[in-house]
Scaffold this motif. Structure first.
Motif, PDB file in Angstrom:
ATOM      1  N   PHE A  99      11.886  -1.416   3.186  1.00  0.00           N
ATOM      2  CA  PHE A  99      11.026  -0.264   2.921  1.00  0.00           C
ATOM      3  C   PHE A  99      11.660   0.928   3.606  1.00  0.00           C
ATOM      4  O   PHE A  99      11.738   0.986   4.833  1.00  0.00           O
ATOM      5  CB  PHE A  99       9.608  -0.513   3.444  1.00  0.00           C
ATOM      6  N   CYS A 100      12.142   1.889   2.849  1.00  0.00           N
ATOM      7  CA  CYS A 100      12.837   3.016   3.465  1.00  0.00           C
ATOM      8  C   CYS A 100      12.804   4.222   2.532  1.00  0.00           C
ATOM      9  O   CYS A 100      12.326   4.145   1.404  1.00  0.00           O
ATOM     10  CB  CYS A 100      14.288   2.636   3.758  1.00  0.00           C
ATOM     11  N   THR A 101      13.338   5.315   3.015  1.00  0.00           N
ATOM     12  CA  THR A 101      13.538   6.476   2.150  1.00  0.00           C
ATOM     13  C   THR A 101      15.028   6.620   1.912  1.00  0.00           C
ATOM     14  O   THR A 101      15.839   6.223   2.745  1.00  0.00           O
ATOM     15  CB  THR A 101      13.013   7.778   2.795  1.00  0.00           C
ATOM     16  N   SER A 102      15.385   7.180   0.764  1.00  0.00           N
ATOM     17  CA  SER A 102      16.807   7.346   0.469  1.00  0.00           C
ATOM     18  C   SER A 102      16.984   8.308  -0.692  1.00  0.00           C
ATOM     19  O   SER A 102      16.017   8.803  -1.262  1.00  0.00           O
ATOM     20  CB  SER A 102      17.446   6.001   0.134  1.00  0.00           C
ATOM     21  N   LYS A 103      18.239   8.539  -1.036  1.00  0.00           N
ATOM     22  CA  LYS A 103      18.555   9.336  -2.230  1.00  0.00           C
ATOM     23  C   LYS A 103      18.728   8.382  -3.407  1.00  0.00           C
ATOM     24  O   LYS A 103      19.077   7.213  -3.226  1.00  0.00           O
ATOM     25  CB  LYS A 103      19.868  10.099  -2.002  1.00  0.00           C
ATOM     26  N   LEU A 120      13.539   9.695  -2.097  1.00  0.00           N
ATOM     27  CA  LEU A 120      12.780   8.594  -2.698  1.00  0.00           C
ATOM     28  C   LEU A 120      12.235   7.672  -1.626  1.00  0.00           C
ATOM     29  O   LEU A 120      12.814   7.556  -0.547  1.00  0.00           O
ATOM     30  CB  LEU A 120      13.700   7.729  -3.572  1.00  0.00           C
ATOM     31  N   TYR A 121      11.135   7.004  -1.954  1.00  0.00           N
ATOM     32  CA  TYR A 121      10.772   5.798  -1.223  1.00  0.00           C
ATOM     33  C   TYR A 121      11.354   4.612  -1.971  1.00  0.00           C
ATOM     34  O   TYR A 121      11.206   4.534  -3.195  1.00  0.00           O
ATOM     35  CB  TYR A 121       9.253   5.613  -1.167  1.00  0.00           C
ATOM     36  N   SER A 139      11.400  -1.075  -6.225  1.00  0.00           N
ATOM     37  CA  SER A 139      10.793   0.118  -6.814  1.00  0.00           C
ATOM     38  C   SER A 139      11.272   1.373  -6.116  1.00  0.00           C
ATOM     39  O   SER A 139      11.551   1.375  -4.917  1.00  0.00           O
ATOM     40  CB  SER A 139       9.265   0.056  -6.694  1.00  0.00           C
ATOM     41  N   PHE A 140      11.340   2.451  -6.894  1.00  0.00           N
ATOM     42  CA  PHE A 140      11.795   3.740  -6.380  1.00  0.00           C
ATOM     43  C   PHE A 140      10.762   4.793  -6.729  1.00  0.00           C
ATOM     44  O   PHE A 140      10.495   5.051  -7.902  1.00  0.00           O
ATOM     45  CB  PHE A 140      13.139   4.091  -7.000  1.00  0.00           C
ATOM     46  N   VAL A 146       4.759  10.924  -4.980  1.00  0.00           N
ATOM     47  CA  VAL A 146       4.118   9.939  -4.107  1.00  0.00           C
ATOM     48  C   VAL A 146       4.520  10.317  -2.696  1.00  0.00           C
ATOM     49  O   VAL A 146       5.514   9.846  -2.156  1.00  0.00           O
ATOM     50  CB  VAL A 146       4.597   8.512  -4.441  1.00  0.00           C
ATOM     51  N   MET A 147       3.724  11.187  -2.079  1.00  0.00           N
ATOM     52  CA  MET A 147       4.151  11.859  -0.854  1.00  0.00           C
ATOM     53  C   MET A 147       4.169  10.943   0.356  1.00  0.00           C
ATOM     54  O   MET A 147       4.920  11.175   1.299  1.00  0.00           O
ATOM     55  CB  MET A 147       3.202  13.020  -0.564  1.00  0.00           C
TER      56      MET A 147
END
Lengths: 241, 241
Positions: A99-103, A120-121, A139-140, A146-147
């Motif tokens: 579970f992370c944020t990324s490009k 993105l999440y 999922s992205f 989806v803040m």
DNA sequence: GAGTGGTCTAGACCACCCC
DNA sequence: GGGTGGTCTAGACCACTCT
């Protein structure tokens, strides 16, 4: 909620309470009109909705009939919501692997119609049905829509949160399916062998206003996944040759 | 054909001729109303139909928009017709393995809602897409509805014959999907190895009046089969808890 | 012919989006 | 606030089924 939706719910309730069997006739339109005190068009709209939902079918000159009980344990391929709404009687759990944020990758950016610098999440998780691995899911989420997500949300029903928590209005989705063999990594997560069958489903979810906001890739275990789909001929076949 | 169907076709034609791109706006309802000289409800019905067909989406307060080109080479899982209508640009051929009349098994009798002494047409065939095996298909036709079939028909598009030749009115269908491994026999027909993946699709087709008339089991090769599915939230999620 | 669903109209009013 | 789609009505007329 609009009248015709309310009435559709009432009619479904009627079917249930009167234990209608497959092929049994519902009250005629004039009766429903009188019962609910609305115009014919409103009843028609309710029945059309139930027809598209696979609950009834209408026969001109004859009546409206119950289409029958839905099979249990099958995931409906229509419906824009995850599994949680589909398999009510079953215990669905999730194990979050990542579970992370990324490009985005180029593929994801394309599907979500965003730039490569958009945040993105990313969520990767295994879903279990009654303790047995059902699917491996990646999922992205477009973070500008989806803040906020956190670990707890991501462990449960993400779509329920998006709808009820964030109040986003789901619209439509495009879904691509194909059958393939499991990679070693996928097999490992699902407790299967490399090369065994899987169903790969890629879905792009859009808001009501047409904006794509989630892209998901799901690999279903062949041992668990049973799907169900109802169609009808809304004069669908019409084409302009 | 009814006005709203005709208009829907015209609108699709408009989209094509003006080469609309994904997300581009269509004329507003008032314009369409004027252009076709009909009432608002009729236009609405046309647009609703196109929306369900996955061609457009409507946004309240904003307009109606083109949803984008359909992907090519994918079989749409909506639509009650066989492959022939779906893969227009591809060459579909059939090899008939078995064609005969017989009595139903218990399973088939149940799906077709007939007695065990009812006559059926049985057809087993392999379908090829551009010369490569796509699927192994076994179908059972209720002979009291589909009164006549012959070898020539069975080699081509059976559904087209049922609709145009026999004039039967197709209604709706129930479809069950699951992924599994090929048996030795299936693999042999499809030119694959035993144990390799397949998608098994079982479908019960009904006439407009609700009568089931065909039950078919199709095993798709994992090498060829790509499916496509569009959904939308016709307030679908509504349930009476 | 009676019963029942399907199409269509003209117009009122509401809900949402965007400037 | 102006633009645009969504719901709803009352009623006319059509098309199909069933007996």
């Amino acid at each position: 909620m609009s009248k015709f939706q309310q009435i559709a719910i009432e009619i479904e309730k009627y079917i249930k309470e009167n234990s209608l069997q497959k092929g049994e006739k519902l009250p005629i339109i004039d009766e429903l009109k009188a019962k609910f005190g609305v115009s014919k068009s409103t009843i028609l709209k309710s029945l059309d909705m139930l027809e598209r939902k696979g609950v009834v079918y209408q026969v001109r000159g004859s009546g409206t009939f119950f289409r029958g009980q839905k099979p249990r344990g099958f995931v409906s391929l229509l419906s824009n919501q995850g599994l949680t709404n589909n398999l009510n009687d079953y215990k669905i759990t999730s194990e979050v692997i990542k579970f992370c944020t990324s490009k985005p990758t180029q593929e994801v950016a394309h599907h979500l119609n965003i730039g490569m610098d958009n945040e993105l999440y990313c969520v990767k998780r295994i879903r279990y049905l009654n303790e047995e691995a059902l699917s491996l899911e990646e999922s992205f989420f477009n973070k500008s829509i989806v803040m906020y997500l956190n670990n707890e949300i991501v462990t449960g029903s993400i779509f329920r949160y998006i709808k009820n928590g964030l109040g986003l209005k789901l619209g439509f989705s495009d879904r691509y399916l194909h059958v393939d063999k499991l990679s070693a990594e996928e097999a490992n997560y699902l407790g299967l062998e490399q090369g065994e069958p899987k169903l790969k489903v890629e879905t792009i979810y859009h808001l009501k206003n047409g904006q794509p906001f989630v892209f998901s890739k799901i690999n279903y275990s062949y041992k668990q996944s049973k799907f169900f789909l109802q169609t009808h001929n809304d004069s669908f076949e019409v084409t302009h040759a």
